[in-house]
Design an enzyme around this catalytic site. Structure first.
Site, PDB file in Angstrom:
ATOM      1  N   HIS A 235       0.810  -1.211   0.000  1.00 39.99           N
ATOM      2  CA  HIS A 235       0.000   0.000   0.000  1.00 39.99           C
ATOM      3  C   HIS A 235       0.847   1.267   0.000  1.00 39.99           C
ATOM      4  O   HIS A 235       0.551   2.222  -0.716  1.00 39.99           O
ATOM      5  CB  HIS A 235      -0.911  -0.023   1.224  1.00 39.99           C
ATOM      6  N   PHE A 236       1.886   1.297   0.824  1.00 38.57           N
ATOM      7  CA  PHE A 236       2.749   2.474   0.912  1.00 38.57           C
ATOM      8  C   PHE A 236       3.974   2.248   0.027  1.00 38.57           C
ATOM      9  O   PHE A 236       5.080   1.976   0.503  1.00 38.57           O
ATOM     10  CB  PHE A 236       3.145   2.745   2.364  1.00 38.57           C
TER      11      PHE A 236
END
Length: 259
Positions: A235-236
């Site tokens: 996600h990051f």
């Protein structure tokens, strides 16, 4: 086009003569996040509309009448609300796991959130509160990352410390409960894409289960020329692929209109 690209250890070769900076990066924290003010929910209504209005006022005070947007996660619906309000000001959009399509909502991750949006009760709040525990925050940073050692513990420990501040639990619940207002705007976002033909670059963690890759590819439905790069991370994505994403952004913006 879309691509599934390189390992997190693959970096672009050094430029023999590093180019001089061409862009000024302006990155405000939103109300309730980072070092911005965190008024209690009794004093401030935490909605995406309110955050977008304040961010819009911020750009007005700085005199920002032409800018490219870099959006991620919550920043996507906030930034796209700015674009809806003033489409003539946005020269380009870079989205890093910043969703605008229902198919981008990961089924397992979003099931409890959608239950909360439909009916907010202590029972529907309980599983969503787990998202903001230290373990929940750590999962968001490490899930889908091939080598967790590439992610500094400082990232998720700092987030966990900020979330642990008094009042943050209710602030975060209020915001995520309002996420349905963003989903309701998806058709308007899509119309904006089609009408504006805004240049768009999607750099996306292909292993993200919060905003899944189908959401990245969906941009090409309304913006056929959108560039989509799927990276082997979570996600990051900046935590593991910052150099690659920076190179993609520099190349993209160099080819995008600025006026």
């Amino acid at each position: 086009m879309h691509r599934l690209e390189g390992s997190p250890h693959a970096h672009p070769p050094p430029h023999p003569h590093p180019p001089r900076p061409r862009y000024r990066v302006i990155a405000p924290d939103h109300i309730g996040f980072g070092r911005s003010a965190t008024p209690p929910p009794a004093e401030f209504t935490y909605t995406f509309e309110a955050l977008a209005e304040i961010t819009g006022e911020f750009t007005e005070r700085l005199g920002l009448d032409r800018f490219a947007l870099y959006v991620q996660d919550y920043g996507a619906p906030i930034g796209l609300r700015l674009a809806l309000a003033h489409p003539d000001r946005v020269t380009a959009i870079v989205t890093q796991n910043g969703n605008a399509y229902e198919e981008g909502l990961g089924k397992n991750a979003w099931a409890p959130v959608l239950d909360l949006i439909a009916h907010r009760t202590p029972e529907t709040e309980a599983p969503v509160r787990e998202i903001y525990t230290p373990d929940g925050i750590k999962w968001q940073y490490l899930h889908g990352v091939p080598d967790p050692g590439l992610v500094s513990p400082d990232a998720y420990e700092h987030d966990a410390a900020l979330i642990a501040r008094p009042g943050q639990a209710e602030i975060q619940l209020d915001l995520i409960s309002d996420y349905g207002s963003n989903i309701a705007l998806y058709p308007a976002f899509h119309a904006y894409f089609r009408d504006s033909r805004v240049p768009l670059l999607a750099t996306w963690g292909a292993h993200d289960e919060i905003f899944v890759p189908a959401g990245a590819l969906a941009f090409q439905r309304d913006l056929p020329e959108a560039e989509v790069h799927l990276l082997p991370t979570g996600h990051f994505a900046l935590e593991t692929h910052a150099s690659q994403i920076a190179a993609l952004i520099r190349d993209f913006l160099a080819r995008s209109p600025t006026s």
